[in-house]
Design an enzyme around this catalytic site. Structure first.
Site, PDB file in Angstrom:
ATOM      1  N   LYS A  29       0.835  -1.205   0.000  1.00  0.00           N
ATOM      2  CA  LYS A  29       0.000   0.000   0.000  1.00  0.00           C
ATOM      3  C   LYS A  29       0.868   1.252   0.000  1.00  0.00           C
ATOM      4  O   LYS A  29       0.524   2.258  -0.634  1.00  0.00           O
ATOM      5  CB  LYS A  29      -0.925   0.011   1.218  1.00  0.00           C
ATOM      6  CG  LYS A  29      -2.128  -0.892   1.108  1.00  0.00           C
ATOM      7  CD  LYS A  29      -3.037  -0.712   2.318  1.00  0.00           C
ATOM      8  CE  LYS A  29      -4.238  -1.633   2.246  1.00  0.00           C
ATOM      9  NZ  LYS A  29      -5.089  -1.510   3.458  1.00  0.00           N
ATOM     10  N   HIS A  69       0.836   4.210  -3.030  1.00  0.00           N
ATOM     11  CA  HIS A  69       0.324   5.548  -2.730  1.00  0.00           C
ATOM     12  C   HIS A  69       1.401   6.629  -2.687  1.00  0.00           C
ATOM     13  O   HIS A  69       1.077   7.806  -2.559  1.00  0.00           O
ATOM     14  CB  HIS A  69      -0.456   5.532  -1.416  1.00  0.00           C
ATOM     15  CG  HIS A  69      -1.736   4.751  -1.498  1.00  0.00           C
ATOM     16  ND1 HIS A  69      -1.790   3.395  -1.273  1.00  0.00           N
ATOM     17  CD2 HIS A  69      -2.992   5.134  -1.818  1.00  0.00           C
ATOM     18  CE1 HIS A  69      -3.032   2.974  -1.443  1.00  0.00           C
ATOM     19  NE2 HIS A  69      -3.779   4.005  -1.767  1.00  0.00           N
ATOM     20  N   HIS A  87      -3.643   0.865  -9.102  1.00  0.00           N
ATOM     21  CA  HIS A  87      -4.031  -0.327  -8.357  1.00  0.00           C
ATOM     22  C   HIS A  87      -5.546  -0.384  -8.210  1.00  0.00           C
ATOM     23  O   HIS A  87      -6.258   0.566  -8.516  1.00  0.00           O
ATOM     24  CB  HIS A  87      -3.354  -0.341  -6.980  1.00  0.00           C
ATOM     25  CG  HIS A  87      -3.630   0.884  -6.164  1.00  0.00           C
ATOM     26  ND1 HIS A  87      -2.970   2.092  -6.355  1.00  0.00           N
ATOM     27  CD2 HIS A  87      -4.495   1.098  -5.137  1.00  0.00           C
ATOM     28  CE1 HIS A  87      -3.415   2.992  -5.496  1.00  0.00           C
ATOM     29  NE2 HIS A  87      -4.348   2.411  -4.751  1.00  0.00           N
ATOM     30  N   ARG A 104     -12.440  10.708   7.983  1.00  0.00           N
ATOM     31  CA  ARG A 104     -11.244   9.916   8.185  1.00  0.00           C
ATOM     32  C   ARG A 104     -10.437  10.470   9.355  1.00  0.00           C
ATOM     33  O   ARG A 104     -10.348  11.685   9.532  1.00  0.00           O
ATOM     34  CB  ARG A 104     -10.402   9.902   6.901  1.00  0.00           C
ATOM     35  CG  ARG A 104     -11.068   9.147   5.766  1.00  0.00           C
ATOM     36  CD  ARG A 104     -10.476   9.507   4.411  1.00  0.00           C
ATOM     37  NE  ARG A 104      -9.084   9.099   4.253  1.00  0.00           N
ATOM     38  CZ  ARG A 104      -8.699   7.911   3.814  1.00  0.00           C
ATOM     39  NH1 ARG A 104      -9.606   6.983   3.489  1.00  0.00           N
ATOM     40  NH2 ARG A 104      -7.413   7.630   3.660  1.00  0.00           N
ATOM     41  N   LYS A 111      -4.766   8.764   9.689  1.00  0.00           N
ATOM     42  CA  LYS A 111      -4.611   8.234   8.339  1.00  0.00           C
ATOM     43  C   LYS A 111      -3.412   8.894   7.661  1.00  0.00           C
ATOM     44  O   LYS A 111      -3.185  10.100   7.793  1.00  0.00           O
ATOM     45  CB  LYS A 111      -5.873   8.485   7.517  1.00  0.00           C
ATOM     46  CG  LYS A 111      -7.127   7.819   8.063  1.00  0.00           C
ATOM     47  CD  LYS A 111      -7.110   6.308   7.892  1.00  0.00           C
ATOM     48  CE  LYS A 111      -7.355   5.891   6.475  1.00  0.00           C
ATOM     49  NZ  LYS A 111      -7.426   4.413   6.355  1.00  0.00           N
ATOM     50  N   CYS A 152     -13.806   3.241   1.885  1.00  0.00           N
ATOM     51  CA  CYS A 152     -12.960   3.280   0.690  1.00  0.00           C
ATOM     52  C   CYS A 152     -11.689   2.514   1.010  1.00  0.00           C
ATOM     53  O   CYS A 152     -10.975   2.877   1.930  1.00  0.00           O
ATOM     54  CB  CYS A 152     -12.589   4.712   0.308  1.00  0.00           C
ATOM     55  SG  CYS A 152     -13.850   5.948   0.673  1.00  0.00           S
ATOM     56  N   SER A 153     -11.412   1.467   0.245  1.00  0.00           N
ATOM     57  CA  SER A 153     -10.236   0.676   0.557  1.00  0.00           C
ATOM     58  C   SER A 153      -9.834  -0.172  -0.648  1.00  0.00           C
ATOM     59  O   SER A 153     -10.160   0.183  -1.789  1.00  0.00           O
ATOM     60  CB  SER A 153     -10.490  -0.192   1.798  1.00  0.00           C
ATOM     61  OG  SER A 153      -9.285  -0.740   2.285  1.00  0.00           O
ATOM     62  N   GLU A 196      -3.187   9.092  -4.872  1.00  0.00           N
ATOM     63  CA  GLU A 196      -4.040   7.988  -5.301  1.00  0.00           C
ATOM     64  C   GLU A 196      -3.967   7.830  -6.816  1.00  0.00           C
ATOM     65  O   GLU A 196      -3.825   8.803  -7.555  1.00  0.00           O
ATOM     66  CB  GLU A 196      -5.502   8.227  -4.908  1.00  0.00           C
ATOM     67  CG  GLU A 196      -5.781   8.230  -3.430  1.00  0.00           C
ATOM     68  CD  GLU A 196      -5.820   6.831  -2.822  1.00  0.00           C
ATOM     69  OE1 GLU A 196      -5.501   5.853  -3.542  1.00  0.00           O
ATOM     70  OE2 GLU A 196      -6.151   6.716  -1.628  1.00  0.00           O
ATOM     71  N   GLU A 245      -6.232   4.913  -8.989  1.00  0.00           N
ATOM     72  CA  GLU A 245      -7.013   3.711  -8.756  1.00  0.00           C
ATOM     73  C   GLU A 245      -8.017   3.424  -9.865  1.00  0.00           C
ATOM     74  O   GLU A 245      -8.553   4.337 -10.488  1.00  0.00           O
ATOM     75  CB  GLU A 245      -7.781   3.832  -7.430  1.00  0.00           C
ATOM     76  CG  GLU A 245      -6.888   3.995  -6.218  1.00  0.00           C
ATOM     77  CD  GLU A 245      -7.652   4.106  -4.913  1.00  0.00           C
ATOM     78  OE1 GLU A 245      -7.094   3.717  -3.878  1.00  0.00           O
ATOM     79  OE2 GLU A 245      -8.799   4.596  -4.938  1.00  0.00           O
TER      80      GLU A 245
END
Length: 251
Positions: A61, A65, A77, A96, A100, A112-113, A173, A175
């Site tokens: 991760k 990121h 990803h 959040r 984080k 969101c994941s 990000e 995605e």
């Protein structure tokens, strides 16, 4: 397989405990100086994909990121975004936590994941089953929703969205984001290391409510709100006609 599931359960229980770190440290790319639970989560493996959402490998991760300091690129990803509505049609939003590492202290949709490469079941492609299982897992972890209250087939998988955002220039990000809608009354027990606030919003009050937020929106939530969310929200009773599972949306 049972052993791997037990190990995942044990790790999930560990991660649900809270810890703290100074918010002033959030922008550093060295994950070890961050909140230890968040830093540990960044060692999990995401699924790398090409622009047609074909799996091409795995990366942590953290690697998925980090914004490349020379090019500004972020590795593409696979991810998902869950939009959760209660029986009255109100939508859940979360704030959040400040712990984080990516987009701390921002408002966003319910969850969101990412599906994890580490978990074999979450690599399943048919009917987006891997995504659904990952969403079930993360709803439990972030919001404390019991897994028996949300089954994989309860999700309405609508489409995929390809987006990118360089965030603070260190963490960003990039995605292919699977959009999942879920309408169900659920039990909430938010994990404070992940979520600092939850609230339900009414459809007719969405713009006014967001204008009064004391923190910004995540880039993916802002993008979906601007382009599709209100139309989908207005049609919770007939979402099937809005499914587009073949094309990847790019706004």
């Amino acid at each position: 397989m049972l052993t791997s599931r037990f190990n995942l359960w044990s790790r999930t229980q560990l991660l649900r405990k809270c810890s703290t770190i100074s918010l002033s440290q959030q922008k550093h790319a060295n994950i070890e100086i961050h909140d230890p639970l968040q830093a540990h989560a960044l060692k999990e493996q995401c699924i790398l994909v090409d622009e047609q959402d074909k799996p091409i490998g795995a990366a942590t991760k953290a690697d998925c990121h980090r914004v490349h300091p020379g090019t500004g690129d972020v590795k593409l990803h696979r991810a998902f975004s869950v939009f959760l509505f209660n029986s009255k049609g109100e939508m859940l939003v979360q704030r959040r936590s400040v712990h984080k590492i990516t987009f701390p202290d921002t408002y966003t949709n319910a969850c969101c994941s990412h599906p994890l490469y580490d978990i074999e079941q979450e690599r399943q492609e048919s009917n987006a089953l891997g995504i659904r299982l990952a969403a079930q897992r993360r709803l439990n972890y972030e919001l404390g929703i019991p897994t028996n209250e949300v089954e994989p087939d309860n999700f309405n998988y609508l489409t995929r969205i390809h987006y990118a955002n360089t965030g603070d220039g260190v963490w960003g990000e990039h995605e292919i984001d699977y959009i999942l809608f879920l309408q169900k009354d659920v039990t909430l027990k938010p994990n404070a290391n992940e979520v600092s606030e939850v609230r339900y919003l009414k459809r007719e009050e969405i713009d006014e409510a967001i204008a009064k937020f004391s923190a910004p929106l995540t880039p993916w939530f802002a993008l979906i709100l601007r382009h599709r969310l209100k139309q989908w929200w207005d049609n919770l009773h007939r979402l099937k006609q809005f499914e587009d599972l073949k094309n990847i949306q790019r706004f």
